[in-house]
Design a protein around this motif. Structure first.
Motif, mmCIF file in Angstrom:
data_model
loop_
_atom_site.group_PDB
_atom_site.id
_atom_site.type_symbol
_atom_site.label_atom_id
_atom_site.label_comp_id
_atom_site.label_asym_id
_atom_site.label_seq_id
_atom_site.Cartn_x
_atom_site.Cartn_y
_atom_site.Cartn_z
ATOM 1 N N SER A 1 -9.160 -3.153 -8.756
ATOM 2 C CA SER A 1 -8.953 -2.002 -9.650
ATOM 3 C C SER A 1 -7.588 -1.988 -10.316
ATOM 4 O O SER A 1 -7.260 -1.055 -11.044
ATOM 5 C CB SER A 1 -9.143 -0.711 -8.854
ATOM 6 O OG SER A 1 -8.390 -0.729 -7.650
ATOM 7 N N LYS A 2 -6.783 -3.033 -10.099
ATOM 8 C CA LYS A 2 -5.442 -3.049 -10.696
ATOM 9 C C LYS A 2 -5.533 -2.958 -12.222
ATOM 10 O O LYS A 2 -6.403 -3.586 -12.836
ATOM 11 C CB LYS A 2 -4.661 -4.296 -10.274
ATOM 12 C CG LYS A 2 -5.278 -5.615 -10.710
ATOM 13 C CD LYS A 2 -4.435 -6.785 -10.214
ATOM 14 C CE LYS A 2 -5.047 -8.111 -10.660
ATOM 15 N NZ LYS A 2 -4.248 -9.252 -10.219
ATOM 16 N N HIS B 1 0.219 -4.198 -7.349
ATOM 17 C CA HIS B 1 1.543 -3.696 -7.726
ATOM 18 C C HIS B 1 1.818 -2.435 -6.920
ATOM 19 O O HIS B 1 1.048 -1.474 -7.002
ATOM 20 C CB HIS B 1 1.612 -3.400 -9.229
ATOM 21 C CG HIS B 1 1.509 -4.633 -10.061
ATOM 22 N ND1 HIS B 1 0.297 -5.201 -10.421
ATOM 23 C CD2 HIS B 1 2.464 -5.445 -10.585
ATOM 24 C CE1 HIS B 1 0.520 -6.300 -11.132
ATOM 25 N NE2 HIS B 1 1.816 -6.476 -11.247
ATOM 26 N N GLU B 2 2.903 -2.455 -6.170
ATOM 27 C CA GLU B 2 3.089 -1.376 -5.198
ATOM 28 C C GLU B 2 3.265 -0.003 -5.843
ATOM 29 O O GLU B 2 2.821 1.010 -5.290
ATOM 30 C CB GLU B 2 4.239 -1.701 -4.223
ATOM 31 C CG GLU B 2 5.635 -1.344 -4.664
ATOM 32 C CD GLU B 2 6.168 -2.266 -5.740
ATOM 33 O OE1 GLU B 2 7.173 -1.874 -6.361
ATOM 34 O OE2 GLU B 2 5.616 -3.360 -5.950
ATOM 35 N N GLN B 3 3.860 0.073 -7.042
ATOM 36 C CA GLN B 3 4.046 1.383 -7.676
ATOM 37 C C GLN B 3 2.720 1.968 -8.148
ATOM 38 O O GLN B 3 2.440 3.157 -7.957
ATOM 39 C CB GLN B 3 5.037 1.274 -8.839
ATOM 40 C CG GLN B 3 6.466 1.051 -8.363
ATOM 41 C CD GLN B 3 7.399 0.711 -9.521
ATOM 42 O OE1 GLN B 3 7.061 -0.060 -10.414
ATOM 43 N NE2 GLN B 3 8.586 1.287 -9.496
ATOM 44 N N GLU B 4 1.902 1.124 -8.760
ATOM 45 C CA GLU B 4 0.574 1.569 -9.197
ATOM 46 C C GLU B 4 -0.270 1.952 -7.986
ATOM 47 O O GLU B 4 -0.977 2.970 -7.989
ATOM 48 C CB GLU B 4 -0.103 0.437 -9.973
ATOM 49 C CG GLU B 4 -1.482 0.802 -10.515
ATOM 50 C CD GLU B 4 -2.178 -0.351 -11.233
ATOM 51 O OE1 GLU B 4 -3.269 -0.118 -11.749
ATOM 52 O OE2 GLU B 4 -1.611 -1.474 -11.264
ATOM 53 N N LEU B 5 -0.169 1.171 -6.937
ATOM 54 C CA LEU B 5 -0.920 1.434 -5.708
ATOM 55 C C LEU B 5 -0.503 2.759 -5.087
ATOM 56 O O LEU B 5 -1.347 3.564 -4.668
ATOM 57 C CB LEU B 5 -0.687 0.276 -4.732
ATOM 58 C CG LEU B 5 -1.336 0.333 -3.355
ATOM 59 C CD1 LEU B 5 -2.815 0.631 -3.449
ATOM 60 C CD2 LEU B 5 -1.125 -0.983 -2.633
ATOM 61 N N LYS B 6 0.792 3.024 -5.059
ATOM 62 C CA LYS B 6 1.303 4.270 -4.476
ATOM 63 C C LYS B 6 0.756 5.485 -5.233
ATOM 64 O O LYS B 6 0.292 6.454 -4.637
ATOM 65 C CB LYS B 6 2.837 4.273 -4.514
ATOM 66 C CG LYS B 6 3.491 5.495 -3.899
ATOM 67 C CD LYS B 6 5.006 5.314 -3.854
ATOM 68 C CE LYS B 6 5.683 6.437 -3.091
ATOM 69 N NZ LYS B 6 5.679 7.708 -3.844
ATOM 70 N N ARG B 7 0.785 5.392 -6.552
ATOM 71 C CA ARG B 7 0.292 6.508 -7.367
ATOM 72 C C ARG B 7 -1.201 6.738 -7.134
ATOM 73 O O ARG B 7 -1.652 7.874 -6.968
ATOM 74 C CB ARG B 7 0.544 6.208 -8.854
ATOM 75 C CG ARG B 7 0.138 7.322 -9.782
ATOM 76 C CD ARG B 7 0.288 6.927 -11.242
ATOM 77 N NE ARG B 7 -0.517 5.773 -11.626
ATOM 78 C CZ ARG B 7 -1.856 5.772 -11.706
ATOM 79 N NH1 ARG B 7 -2.538 6.865 -11.415
ATOM 80 N NH2 ARG B 7 -2.497 4.695 -12.086
#
Length: 223
Positions: free
Chosen positions: A25-26, A48-54
């Protein structure tokens, strides 16, 4: 909107019961993920950790997030509180860092060791020999907050199905070797993660238990 639900159903129809789908889903919006979620999909792949966190904060909490890209050691701390699986561990250094960060949250994080079999230089991963050395070294046995659950690899991005099949079968044979030598009594070591949008039907015939499919379900990425 891309017809995510129908595309997902078509992919799932091609997968035997023992093969799980990681919906990649990235770079895709929350509504696409929710469309797949409403169809019963629970495993999603991000890199990507920032996208994942959100997304972790805004989407349902029973989603299992798999980190599927190349993970830098300095980014582990950001995803350690909630990641279900890190699919691409390519060094002992990364394994140690996941152990360290998971321990802070008293969690056990599942991981797969990434193999570099494809002939492309751009791929990450351990050579078969490097993977043998890592396991023979034995340090992984002392890690209490990391659980090695299997192997993953990416076949060459080519049209030659013979080459793709050959690389996947090499990974499958190596899985059997490692399973017998190090994990014979460990039922958790069971995952063979290979197969993506362009080659997952071949992967299914090469003993894969987990395929990572994005474009076929969600369409072209929205950067």
């Amino acid at each position: 909107m891309y017809d995510v639900k129908n595309n997902l159903r078509e992919v799932l129809a091609q997968l035997p019961d023992h093969v799980r789908l990681v919906a990649v889903s990235k770079f895709h919006p929350d509504e696409y993920i929710m469309a797949a979620y409403e169809e019963g999909q629970r495993i999603f792949g991000e890199s990507h950790e920032q996208e994942l966190k959100r997304k972790h904060e805004s989407l349902p909490k029973d989603i299992q997030w798999h980190f599927i890209g190349h993970l830098q050691t300095n980014k582990v701390k950001y995803i350690a509180p909630y990641i279900t699986m890190v699919e691409a561990v390519d060094s002992l250094k990364l394994l140690r860092e996941i152990e360290k960060q998971a321990a802070k949250y008293d969690r056990v994080i599942d991981v797969l060791l990434e193999l570099h079999i494809a002939e492309e230089e751009t791929k990450y991963g351990l050579t078969l020999e490097a993977c043998r050395e890592l396991l023979a070294g034995g340090e992984w046995r002392s890690l209490k907050h990391v659980r090695i659950c299997g192997l993953m690899m990416m076949a060459s991005f080519v049209d030659d199905t013979k080459q793709i099949r050959s690389e996947m079968m090499m990974a499958s044979d190596f899985f059997d070797e490692v399973k017998q030598q190090y994990f014979a009594d460990d039922p958790a070591f069971c995952e063979r993660s290979w197969g993506m949008s362009h080659d997952f039907p071949i992967a299914v015939s090469c003993h894969s238990t987990m395929v990572r499919v994005g474009t076929t379900i969600f369409g072209p990425r929205v950067y």
